[in-house]
Design a protein around this motif. Sequence first.
Motif, PDB file in Angstrom:
ATOM      1  N   ALA B 236      10.285  58.404  62.050  1.00 21.11           N
ATOM      2  CA  ALA B 236      10.093  56.972  61.824  1.00 21.11           C
ATOM      3  C   ALA B 236      10.908  56.527  60.612  1.00 21.11           C
ATOM      4  O   ALA B 236      11.501  55.442  60.613  1.00 21.11           O
ATOM      5  CB  ALA B 236       8.608  56.668  61.610  1.00 21.11           C
ATOM      6  N   GLY B 237      10.973  57.372  59.600  1.00 22.31           N
ATOM      7  CA  GLY B 237      11.748  57.050  58.407  1.00 22.31           C
ATOM      8  C   GLY B 237      13.219  56.904  58.734  1.00 22.31           C
ATOM      9  O   GLY B 237      13.902  55.988  58.241  1.00 22.31           O
ATOM     10  N   ILE B 238      13.728  57.784  59.588  1.00 28.16           N
ATOM     11  CA  ILE B 238      15.145  57.711  59.946  1.00 28.16           C
ATOM     12  C   ILE B 238      15.434  56.416  60.703  1.00 28.16           C
ATOM     13  O   ILE B 238      16.440  55.743  60.462  1.00 28.16           O
ATOM     14  CB  ILE B 238      15.530  58.965  60.748  1.00 28.16           C
ATOM     15  N   LEU B 239      14.525  56.057  61.602  1.00 27.72           N
ATOM     16  CA  LEU B 239      14.726  54.809  62.339  1.00 27.72           C
ATOM     17  C   LEU B 239      14.654  53.608  61.387  1.00 27.72           C
ATOM     18  O   LEU B 239      15.404  52.637  61.531  1.00 27.72           O
ATOM     19  CB  LEU B 239      13.675  54.657  63.439  1.00 27.72           C
ATOM     20  N   LEU B 240      13.745  53.693  60.407  1.00 29.50           N
ATOM     21  CA  LEU B 240      13.643  52.593  59.444  1.00 29.50           C
ATOM     22  C   LEU B 240      14.924  52.493  58.624  1.00 29.50           C
ATOM     23  O   LEU B 240      15.424  51.390  58.339  1.00 29.50           O
ATOM     24  CB  LEU B 240      12.426  52.808  58.534  1.00 29.50           C
ATOM     25  N   ALA B 241      15.480  53.652  58.267  1.00 31.30           N
ATOM     26  CA  ALA B 241      16.744  53.660  57.523  1.00 31.30           C
ATOM     27  C   ALA B 241      17.840  52.998  58.354  1.00 31.30           C
ATOM     28  O   ALA B 241      18.638  52.206  57.844  1.00 31.30           O
ATOM     29  CB  ALA B 241      17.130  55.090  57.162  1.00 31.30           C
TER      30      ALA B 241
END
Lengths: 326, 326, 288, 497
Positions: B236-241
């Motif tokens: 999820a963090g990567i997608l948010l980035a």
Amino acid sequence: MSSVNAAPDFKKTLLSALSLRGATGPLIGLILLCLFLTIATDSFFSIRNFLNILDQITVLGIMAVGMTFVILIGGIDLAVGSVLALSMMVLGYLNVTAGMPMWGAIPLALLAAAMNGAIAGVLITEFKVPAFIATLAMMSIARGLANMITNGSQIIGFPPWFNLGAIIRYGGFLTMTVAVMLVVFVIATLFLRYRSGGRALYAVGGNPEVARLAGVNVKRTTILVYTACSALAGLAGILLAARLDSVQPSSGVAYELDAIAAVVIGGTSLSGGTGGVGGTIIGVLIIGVLRNGLNLLSVSPFVQAVVIGLVIVLAVAAETFKERSK
Amino acid sequence: MSSVNAAPDFKKTLLSALSLRGATGPLIGLILLCLFLTIATDSFFSIRNFLNILDQITVLGIMAVGMTFVILIGGIDLAVGSVLALSMMVLGYLNVTAGMPMWGAIPLALLAAAMNGAIAGVLITEFKVPAFIATLAMMSIARGLANMITNGSQIIGFPPWFNLGAIIRYGGFLTMTVAVMLVVFVIATLFLRYRSGGRALYAVGGNPEVARLAGVNVKRTTILVYTACSALAGLAGILLAARLDSVQPSSGVAYELDAIAAVVIGGTSLSGGTGGVGGTIIGVLIIGVLRNGLNLLSVSPFVQAVVIGLVIVLAVAAETFKERSK
Amino acid sequence: GEVKKIGLAVPNLQADFFNQIKLGVEGYAGKLGIEVIVVDAKNDTATQVSQVQDLMTQGIDAFIYIPAGAAAAAVPTRLARAAGIPVINVDREPDGEPGDTVIYGENIVSAYQVCDHIIKKAGGKGKMVIIHGQKGTTPEVQRFEGCKRAIDENPGVELVAQQWSQQWSPDEGFQIAQNMLQANPDVTIIFGQADGLAMGAAKAVQGAGLEDKVIVGGYDGDGAALESLVKCDTPFIVTATQSTQAMGVLAVNSAIAVGHGASVPARQIPNAVLTTCADAAKFVEKHP
Amino acid sequence: MTSRSDAPILTLQGIRKSFGMTEVLHGIDLEIHAGEVVALLGENGAGKSTVSNIISGTILPSAGKMTWQGANFAPATPREAIDAGVAMIHQELLLLPHLSIAENIFVGRYPMKGAVVDRKQMEERAHSGLERLGLEISPRRKVEGLSTANQQLIEIAKALTLNANLLILDEPTAALGGEETSLLFEQIDQLRREGVGIIYISHRLEEIKKIADRIIVMRDGSKVREFDTANLPVRTIVESMVGRPLEQMFPTLAVPRDEVVLEVDSLSAPDGSFSDVSFTVRKGEIFGIAGLVGAGRTELVRAIAGADSIKSGNILLGGAGAIPHSPKDAINNGIVLVPEDRKQHGLVLKHSIQENVAYANMDSVTKSGWVVGSLVREFARKNIEKFGVKGKGFQSANEMSGGNQQKVVIAKWLARNPRVVLLDEPTRGIDVGARSSIYEIIHALAASGVAVVVVSSDLEEILGVSNRILVMAAGLQAGILDHAEADDVSVMELATS
Ligand SMILES: Nc1ncnc2c1ncn2[C@@H]1O[C@H](COP(=O)(O)OP(=O)(O)OP(=O)(O)O)[C@@H](O)[C@H]1O
Ligand SMILES: Nc1ncnc2c1ncn2[C@@H]1O[C@H](COP(=O)(O)OP(=O)(O)OP(=O)(O)O)[C@@H](O)[C@H]1O
Ligand SMILES: [Mg+2]
Ligand SMILES: [Mg+2]
């Protein structure tokens, strides 16, 4: 023959009187922490610093007592941080904005806080909403209400004596706020250990159905416990208002996590039924001393977060190490 | 004679195939919410807004899937918000600062995230630290680490295609990030319903001792579940980035509470053993639609907090009303 | 007396603005051989009061105080006064309990300039939205005041929506902007009250495929924002760069001066500098 | 009837087990052969469950050695034991309430079709497993809400479908009625013929003669006797269990007084689990309630004790209306209930015995609302001693054997000097020696003027202790029999009517 244990020795009785059983690990941890800080810094070991620490843990300490009750009956209360803010804003609004004297404003602020807990209690008992969710919702609602009172701004202008109560050290020793905390500690300890109402909390936390069949009114007990926890959060808010001499709706964010951590570090089990205020006080002291010590050591704020996490885990895991080594 | 199946009707089979049993209350709630917003605003009911909502729930949706696993086995994970931030910062550091290509940086960021879960899992199973506390500690630690990477500042400068994946709607419809979320939903649903490993989660959550006696490796299962949950938070963090085209260590604060709320609104019980991904998706949609709608209605943030709290409570209490009226 | 040890209380190091001030103080004090102890309140006033107590315990000679939260607590100032040391307020000062001086970034004029810039750029007309910071905080209120002035001067500009964020963060900026563009597809001007909000909003504009129609203004001059302005490839085209490093230097100098009994002005207000794609590069080189 | 072969499949040599400082098994040796049923007998707390748990990998022994089919055997987890072919039904019910019956039976070893769980096969096999035990019920049903007996049958089905070579049954019939028990015995017989070794633990000695080939008797953690046949007088077995000759099981019945204490008048439950039940209990009377499993007896006594709500009808106490709205109400009126399920409803397992006793007797251990520690200890000691509980007040309840836990539950309620005592399966899981002492207590209670209601699935017990017997069938009152006219036949006739 499966022999049964030897006579309970003195140490056990003492620990049990202070309701510290299950918290000896943390107690040792606290002592080690203090020893370390005494050696590592010049300024830790002094009366003045200890008095500062007492000042600094007042809010957490009072909230953690309420949280101990809630966790003892197997619940959890995520709303206390927001309830603290709500109580502060109600106090500020009534006293400063509406001009009501303190003797009227303080009880009403406490009432506003207590209401939150009562509602959470009813949601939990009557509507079967899990405590985590009921109080999560109350957290959001209370925060919203606290903000709505002044549309997000702070209130200042309390009577001068109010702030002095948090500053003047009577007898060179106790501020009014610390005195209130100590009184709360004593009453809560006596209540949990020696009142039948207090013992009933253990029964409810141990097994609510057994408690109900034994004649405990489990629903009423639950509602009262959440109400008390919220009222204590409200009291903590009033002391915080005295300390800051101002109120603002963004106070107390994430305080619930500190309170829960303190309670669990102190040996009260999240599944309910075991623990006590004695352990919670140690848990609160560990957190307070740690924060103070990290500041005195000038540790970078980011490293502080890591260290605090590690200490929480170590303090709780220590019980397991102790069990194993037996 | 009560034969194997007493004529299963179609509706039941459908609901059960989507693992929506226990979430019909929230489903109705979601529909009512959408109806209300369609009437109350001009802009809610449009393809483009629905696509926006899908965009907006990506991060929450993926985290909530991991949280569903954790809550199914009777645990809780408070660290996911911080783990998301850590994964973002590791990605930013490796890709932008250290110049590692994305195909290397993304797996390493996921690995860093997963490690947190593995550690939490070991603390819970081996050191008997309650999940609440173990993940609370990991929350503090991961946040501290995320901050330490850049001393608190943000990182920008990802390759252009990275951000485009979150922006371009392939076939006029799906961004890459939304597609990833949908794939996660499908895999998680199939896993929980049809793989024996997935069914084992229900057994562990229902009663770990029973699961152990039936030969399930409860410790390994627990560690894997927390690892998976953290890895999903990292994803999820990567997608948010990708979406923000930048990373900053203060991302994801309190996201864990949203994720938990979504899971519980979706009918997964906090005591473990019942629920599923289908309900969680509804829970995520309720939160997403509600946020979107409140913004479209230009509701003040303070009132939003109150409304969100009320909706959470109503959604969960609805199940009780349904039970009662039966 | 001589200032050898300075205590610096920061509200929240995750905000680039405060981080820059901290770097300014540390850098300059380092050159002068002065020790700096930094505490970060994580936006919580009560935490800050505790931290200030601990600073006093460590025997600091001067206190640079950046109040945390929406309220500026008076207690830290009183504690320092009781210890007889200089108090330098930065960014804000508590009502009724002023320090020896207060240093703050000008908000109203600079916000006016940013909004004026984007409105002019849009041809003096069009629909506009504002993404506010945390409701009730001083910068939120003042930046709105300045921007509103620019809007009022241009009757062709219509303020069609405003929404508040809780943490001034990019993901909030993104989400809020996305919803605003949904509700008002013909918006052409966006003002984000902080760079995080503005950059999040710019991404939302790109996501909606409106990068040719919409322009975004920000505030603060964060490191990442300036880097983005240098590239100038997003709808985010202007910010007001606060003189954060200068504030840090000013704070240290004021502390030394007060320590020696010299008098300093009650208010020191370094201006923010309007920064566009054209002049961002020099600020990336050296932050003012 | 035995098809026993010569080499034992399982041997235990010098198995010891300590919990903390206390050793509870002192070197157990035993051998089990294929195709034999060995009864493991002993008083409560003798160590039967502990031995079984060690064999099934549930807990680890402190010392000693085991062999299985000739090879060394040291299962560290239940999984290892199951994989080796050793299965166990635990004394306490271990089911997952939220999952279907089929999933409960196959948890941990789901039948697979390719990469996915084969639900169809799972349900079919569960269904046939249950059918063998006479349980006609959809395997898709959730376990939640099933009666104790049905849950017990599911446990048994779980073990039967494991295809184990050694099956340990720890009190499988404690919750079962006569019919289910005989179906179970058929299955055991079948398994024995297939060459499965079986360890059978029970306190119902009359069963032993029917099913066992051999008897091993334990006392206080040691093996004290082995009998090569089960065809022995019950008296001989009992004497070797308790280590002394045992007098008569049921004391002679006293004549109740005329005064009516409890009157139940056409009572019905909201969920229909019982309806229109009426009876009276006089001072000093022991009133038995019999019926098949699921007849609604538990619900009836729970309703009288205020634990569940009542739809219609009346409860009179000493002539005055006294419908209890909560257990507290009932307790204040002098009605107490010893519940059927001690773990769920009887005890807070992680708390000490004295705490547990205190919870039900707060007024006896407090002075003006303040709990006095010495009173708590003294009160608990006095009351558990009365019942010969093996253990001390400060021990936590989950360290005690099941039978001793049951005694604590009875002790805590009788300590209140109630007017009406409702006992739901009071001797479930209790050894013979203790059982007769509980009967004595019941009689002493009656003699002191208390109205006693006993619910039991054990026919011999209900016939032995009751002045009158109410027989229930499917929630309805089938009839009330006097002691003189009641026997197995007349009761069973009514129960199945
Ligand atoms: N977890 C434990 N901790 C401490 N002592 C225990 C524990 N489990 C069992 N014991 C003790 O071990 C002894 C043997 O218990 P066990 O359960 O094997 O008896 P049992 O023969 O099965 O009795 P019952 O017929 O009542 O089921 C008892 O004294 C009991 O108190
Ligand atoms: N917790 C429960 N929820 C729903 N139904 C139940 C529950 N417990 C029992 N029942 C049902 O209520 C009926 C009466 O069961 P009850 O336990 O009262 O029977 P009983 O005569 O006491 O037999 P037992 O010997 O099993 O205790 C049964 O059909 C049973 O399936
Ligand atoms: Mg046993
Ligand atoms: Mg029953």
